[in-house]
Design a protein around this motif. Structure first.
Motif, PDB file in Angstrom:
ATOM      1  N   GLY A 105      -3.270   7.375  -5.814  1.00 20.44           N
ATOM      2  CA  GLY A 105      -4.557   7.929  -6.204  1.00 20.44           C
ATOM      3  C   GLY A 105      -5.740   7.193  -5.604  1.00 20.44           C
ATOM      4  N   SER A 106      -5.556   5.961  -5.193  1.00 19.18           N
ATOM      5  CA  SER A 106      -6.655   5.233  -4.577  1.00 19.18           C
ATOM      6  C   SER A 106      -6.883   5.668  -3.134  1.00 19.18           C
ATOM      7  N   ALA A 125      -1.504  -5.122  -5.803  1.00 19.32           N
ATOM      8  CA  ALA A 125      -2.368  -3.946  -5.963  1.00 19.32           C
ATOM      9  C   ALA A 125      -3.561  -4.047  -5.016  1.00 19.32           C
ATOM     10  N   ILE A 156      -9.720   0.138 -11.113  1.00 17.34           N
ATOM     11  CA  ILE A 156      -8.375   0.265 -11.685  1.00 17.34           C
ATOM     12  C   ILE A 156      -7.747  -1.113 -11.807  1.00 17.34           C
ATOM     13  N   ASP A 194      -1.507   4.852  -9.370  1.00 13.55           N
ATOM     14  CA  ASP A 194      -2.590   3.941  -9.001  1.00 13.55           C
ATOM     15  C   ASP A 194      -2.677   3.771  -7.490  1.00 13.55           C
ATOM     16  N   PHE A 195      -1.513   3.552  -6.872  1.00  9.30           N
ATOM     17  CA  PHE A 195      -1.530   3.278  -5.424  1.00  9.30           C
ATOM     18  C   PHE A 195      -1.868   4.537  -4.642  1.00  9.30           C
ATOM     19  N   LYS A 200      -6.891  -1.820 -15.556  1.00 10.49           N
ATOM     20  CA  LYS A 200      -5.501  -1.509 -15.860  1.00 10.49           C
ATOM     21  C   LYS A 200      -4.565  -2.670 -15.522  1.00 10.49           C
ATOM     22  N   TYR A 201      -4.920  -3.456 -14.524  1.00  8.79           N
ATOM     23  CA  TYR A 201      -4.030  -4.540 -14.125  1.00  8.79           C
ATOM     24  C   TYR A 201      -4.422  -5.857 -14.784  1.00  8.79           C
ATOM     25  N   GLY A 232      -2.528  -3.206  -1.667  1.00  6.85           N
ATOM     26  CA  GLY A 232      -2.322  -1.779  -1.536  1.00  6.85           C
ATOM     27  C   GLY A 232      -3.618  -0.995  -1.553  1.00  6.85           C
ATOM     28  N   GLY A 233      -4.745  -1.692  -1.583  1.00  8.55           N
ATOM     29  CA  GLY A 233      -6.023  -0.989  -1.564  1.00  8.55           C
ATOM     30  C   GLY A 233      -6.279  -0.185  -2.827  1.00  8.55           C
ATOM     31  N   VAL A 234      -5.659  -0.574  -3.947  1.00  6.74           N
ATOM     32  CA  VAL A 234      -5.925   0.119  -5.213  1.00  6.74           C
ATOM     33  C   VAL A 234      -7.384  -0.145  -5.596  1.00  6.74           C
ATOM     34  N   LYS A 235      -8.018   0.890  -6.129  1.00  9.49           N
ATOM     35  CA  LYS A 235      -9.451   0.792  -6.427  1.00  9.49           C
ATOM     36  C   LYS A 235      -9.746  -0.384  -7.353  1.00  9.49           C
TER      37      LYS A 235
END
Lengths: 286, 329, 333
Positions: free
Chosen positions: B124-125, C235, C244, B121-122, C248-249, C238-241
């Motif tokens: 891949g973003s 998340a 997602i 996730d981390f 997912k979270y 961390g710049g997670v999309k």
């Protein structure tokens, strides 16, 4: 009063409060009704709404508006009886299970969870089909209260569990306070708000149950309640005959009543929840 | 060469409680510049605004926190960019350029997926991970480099110990070799052995990657063993900043002296004196120098004016009227 | 490993059935009415000829069934014995068809309606509630929440009635009731399946709209707490999309308590299905129950109540057994 002013700042509470006030006024109007609600043919039949009969009349020759005022009053009375007695059961179960803990707690909560998940409708139908017709609305309220306590008992229990771990419990016990004193003097103030926040939900549930049982013809149809008024309208085929005012009146009133009670309960429980209390602090964006 | 700079940075929590406006001045007029290839420590007691400062430096500013004034610059491709005017592209430089290590006690990994999923996730973003097997190898090599067993990749977070989870988090934060790593109390809330492991790990990462670590902790012992330079924060302001050895050997600010004086030393049986009183409220901070109500050397001037952070030598800055008469405007 | 999770659930399962059946056992004894006499009256009133011997025999069996023979404990044991054999005696309004057969015939209709509407509304409600909760500062999210807030408190009966009036009486888009057209022989033809669907559509929709409103609201509440959790904050740091993070979270984690909530509200949902069936005269257990009430068929009412208790608690047990599949924290302790 301060609490009330705080609550009024919430839009949900305001809307709910206004609607419930209007409904209460309707219920109070029943005391000055020109008609006896149990008598038929006191007005011309099947009249559409007019100045004389603002919500028209039904096929039994009754004025729909005044019939409605009695219905609201009786439905609310049933709800209050059911909510009051179920709260007593819930408080006792919650306090005992939460305070004594251990095996007794596990046993009581097992019973409690059974009541929580059991399909209540068939059981209530079983009961009321046996005492059909003889059921006064006080009796109905009492029966509903026997089945409507389990969720609240669970909430009260978990509150007591958390209080039991707090320091003042040990201080009180060590300084010789008796259990009963402790429970009633120290714990009650914490339990009361929970009781109030669940009270409204329980009333709502009781009104809904009454309607359901009335539709099934399992309550005393002589007494006007939201359920019996609806039941008469349906059994006279009000919709097919085009007497929409007869059918729509109880339907619209009960929808308004349920929505307003729900808004009040959401608003109050948000107010009581310390987690959402922080959200009432308005965050200023740039 | 500076890699990150803050100029006149003011970040306040703005709240409306019962119709009254409150601003919590957690970061109040801070100027710092942090160099490449150094570990920059920020110290201070809890509630002094050090966490807010690094959140702001990291660009994680969300209501109720607001940047009221000032700028934060990152040097990207030899050019200083103000992060508050970068908008969306700030998200895209995360993990590639700057990453974040949270407090050790936090459950920062998604509890319902395996560790490797969090990595996907981390990573891949930010980068293309369509070639998963190569990436899996990269991750495993990274784990080996940090001395972590690769089998934890297929475990769930709850199956790992607190120390292991924190080391995995550090691995996650460093997987893309970021230029800057921001660490907020990374070793707090771990047991002593795990604390040491985490600190060692950070030190080794910095040594091999030659990047910048901004480390926030209240623990002066940790700072002594790892930080190159230290800034001491008090009530939303930096009161002293110097290389680590200078801070410990020649502390100037009375508050710093209390902090250093409270540290235990082997063989020293003297009574430890801490700063009297409690940390001040950030809603209504004391007038003048914010430390004056707790300061044994407070003067009349301290109650009225705010001392400016000035250089006493090329590397040592302090904000105290005992050393300079410069006032902050 | 799983023992510590499973055993309390099995015990609770047995306890629910025990409590439910015990209530059903004691209800006829606590009410001032003699159900046996009432039943005999009902049968004779319906004009069925019964010779005195048959009446006596029936009184005996009925007494046994309601636990009115022998001492209390014997009665109770005998009651259990009959229940476990599925013996609820003959139906009265369709005499002498056994109650269990009538229930068996109507069960598939209810089961179909119930499972489809429950799972679809649980799923849709959770996704919508998750999205509304995650994007709570968006305008459309607040509009959706307000709609759910108005629909949610309406009881099943009233809501089904409104649906029926609007779509069947006024708009005439759907049949007024029933499970399939009169005189049509069941088959696997496309036309028949289409007809089944057309008849089931309104009951399904009216149950689903309510179900979605409830699920959406509770989900939104859970999500508003989950978005504050550390792993979500991290998340985002961390710049997670965003997508997602949302699915997912946030939603994935918020669904876990919703599995338990589904189990807890199954009893209510089932009661709602019965009521909805009655409004649409859908040929399931609800309508059967309605007929039983109308004709005073006490055997049938008792049979339905007991079967519901068994059915619901088994369903809840199933959900509990499936839960570890979704939550690794229970799976690998």
């Amino acid at each position: 009063m301060g609490i009330f002013r705080d609550l009024l700042r919430d839009g949900k509470f305001r809307v709910g409060f206004i609607i419930i006030c209007l409904i209460l006024i309707l219920a109070l109007l029943s005391f000055v009704s020109p008609y006896d609600p149990t008598r038929w043919n006191v007005a011309p039949r099947d009249l559409p709404p007019s100045l004389q009969h603002i919500l028209g009349t039904n096929s039994q020759g009754q004025d729909v508006f005044w019939q409605l005022t009695f219905a609201i009053r009786n439905s609310l009375t049933i709800a209050i009886i059911a909510a009051f007695f179920s709260r007593i059961i819930a408080i006792i179960m919650g306090l005992v299970a939460g305070y004594r803990g251990g095996r007794l707690d596990r046993f009581l909560m097992g019973i409690n969870d059974s009541f929580l998940v059991l399909p209540l409708l068939p059981i209530l139908i079983l009961i009321s089909s046996l005492i059909k017709g003889r059921l006064s609305f006080v009796g109905l309220g009492l029966i509903l209260s026997v089945f409507g306590w389990s969720w609240d008992a669970r909430v009260i229990r978990s509150q007591i569990l958390s209080l039991r771990e707090r320091d003042f419990t040990y201080t009180a016990l060590l300084s010789g306070t008796s259990t009963i004193q402790l429970v009633f003097k120290e714990y009650f103030p914490f339990v009361i708000p929970i009781v109030f926040s669940t009270l409204i939900n329980n009333m709502s549930w009781a009104i809904g149950m009454e309607i359901t049982l009335a539709i099934l013809g399992l309550t005393n149809l002589e007494i006007p309640t939201l359920g019996t008024v609806l039941q008469w309208a349906i059994s006279y085929q009000a919709m097919l005959l085009g007497l929409w005012w007869w059918l729509l009146t109880p339907v619209v009133t009960s929808v308004l009543l349920f929505v307003s009670l729900y808004l009040l309960s959401v608003s109050i429980s948000e107010y009581l929840d310390p987690r959402t209390r922080i959200q009432r602090i308005r965050v200023i964006k740039e | 060469m500076e890699i990150i700079k803050a100029e006149n940075l003011k970040a306040y929590y703005l709240l409306d409680i019962g119709g009254k406006l409150h601003s919590v001045r957690a970061v109040d007029n801070i100027n710092i510049s942090i160099k490449e290839d150094e570990i920059y420590g920020i110290a201070g007691e809890s509630g002094c605004g050090k966490s807010t400062l690094i959140k702001t430096l990291y660009g994680m500013v969300e209501p109720p926190l607001n940047v009221v004034d000032g700028k934060v610059y990152y040097r990207i491709d030899n050019e200083y960019k103000n992060i508050f005017s970068m908008n969306g592209s700030l998200e895209s430089i995360r993990w590639n350029y700057i990453s974040y290590i949270p407090q050790g006690s936090m459950s920062v990994l998604n509890p319902v997926v395996k560790i490797i999923e969090s990595f996907w996730d981390f990573i891949g973003s930010h980068v293309d991970i369509s070639d998963k097997s190569t990436w899996r190898k990269n991750i495993e090599e990274h784990f080996a480099l940090l001395g972590l067993p690769t089998k934890v990749l297929d475990a769930y977070p709850h199956q790992l110990s607190g120390g292991m989870r924190q080391r995995v988090t550090i691995a996650l934060a460093t997987i893309l070799n970021p230029k800057i790593i921001v660490a907020d109390e990374p070793s707090t809330a771990l047991d002593v052995v795990a604390q040491r492991a985490v600190i060692q790990l950070l030190k080794e990462i910095q040594k091999s990657l030659k990047n910048t670590i901004i480390l926030v902790t209240h623990d002066m012992g940790v700072h002594a063993s790892i930080s190159d330079r230290i800034a001491i924060m008090y009530a939303g302001k930096i009161v002293e900043e110097a290389p680590t050895s200078e801070i410990f050997e020649n502390p100037l600010h009375p508050y710093t002296k209390y902090l250093i004086g409270a540290l235990p030393k082997i063989g020293d049986k003297s009574y430890k004196v801490s700063a009297p009183g409690a940390p001040p409220s950030l809603i209504n901070p004391p007038s003048g120098c914010r430390f004056h109500p707790r300061c044994s050397q407070a003067m009349e001037e301290c109650k009225v004016n705010v001392p400016e952070l000035i250089n006493v030598n090329s590397e040592h800055r302090v904000a105290c009227f005992l050393y300079s008469k410069e006032r902050e405007l | 490993m799983l023992k510590r999770y499973l055993i309390p659930r099995l015990i609770q399962y047995l306890l629910v059935i025990f409590v439910g059946v015990t209530i059903v056992f004691f209800v006829p004894r606590l009410t001032p009415v003699d159900p046996v006499q009432q039943m005999i009256n009902t049968i004779t009133r319906m004009g069925t000829y019964l010779d005195p011997k048959a009446v006596e025999k029936m009184t005996e069996t009925l007494k046994e069934l309601y636990g009115l023979k022998g001492n209390l404990f014997e009665q109770y044991l005998a009651f259990w014995g009959r229940l476990l054999k599925g013996d609820f005696g003959p139906s009265l309004f369709r005499f002498p068809i056994p109650v269990i057969k009538l229930i068996g015939d109507s069960l598939p209709w209810t089961l179909g309606l119930l499972t489809i509407s429950t799972f679809l509304s649980w799923f849709i409600g959770n996704i919508l509630g998750g999205i509304v909760g995650f994007y709570y500062d968006k305008r459309w999210a607040r509009v959706m929440e307000s709609i759910a807030m108005v629909i949610r408190p309406i009881p099943y009966y009233i809501f089904a009635l409104i649906t029926l009036i609007v779509f069947s009486y006024l708009l005439k888009w759907f049949p007024l009731g029933g499970g399939m057209p009169v005189g049509v022989v069941p088959s696997f033809s496309i036309k028949f399946i289409f007809e089944l669907f057309r008849y089931a559509f309104l009951p399904l929709i009216s149950m689903m709209v309510l179900g979605i409103a409830v699920t959406l609201q509770t989900m939104r509440l859970i999500v508003s707490n989950i978005v504050k959790e550390d792993f979500v904050t991290y998340a985002r740091a961390g710049g997670v999309k965003k997508k997602i993070i949302a699915f997912k979270y946030v939603i994935r984690n918020a669904m876990l308590p919703q599995v338990t909530n589904l189990a807890l509200s199954m009893g209510q949902i089932f009661s709602g299905a019965l009521i909805t069936e009655i409004v649409f005269s859908y040929p399931g257990m609800g309508t059967l129950l309605y007929n039983a009430i109308a004709t005073g068929d006490f055997n049938l009412i008792m049979g339905i109540a007991t079967i519901s208790i068994f059915g619901i608690s088994t369903f809840i047990l199933l959900i509990d057994l499936l839960y570890p599949l979704f939550d690794p924290r229970v799976r690998y302790r």
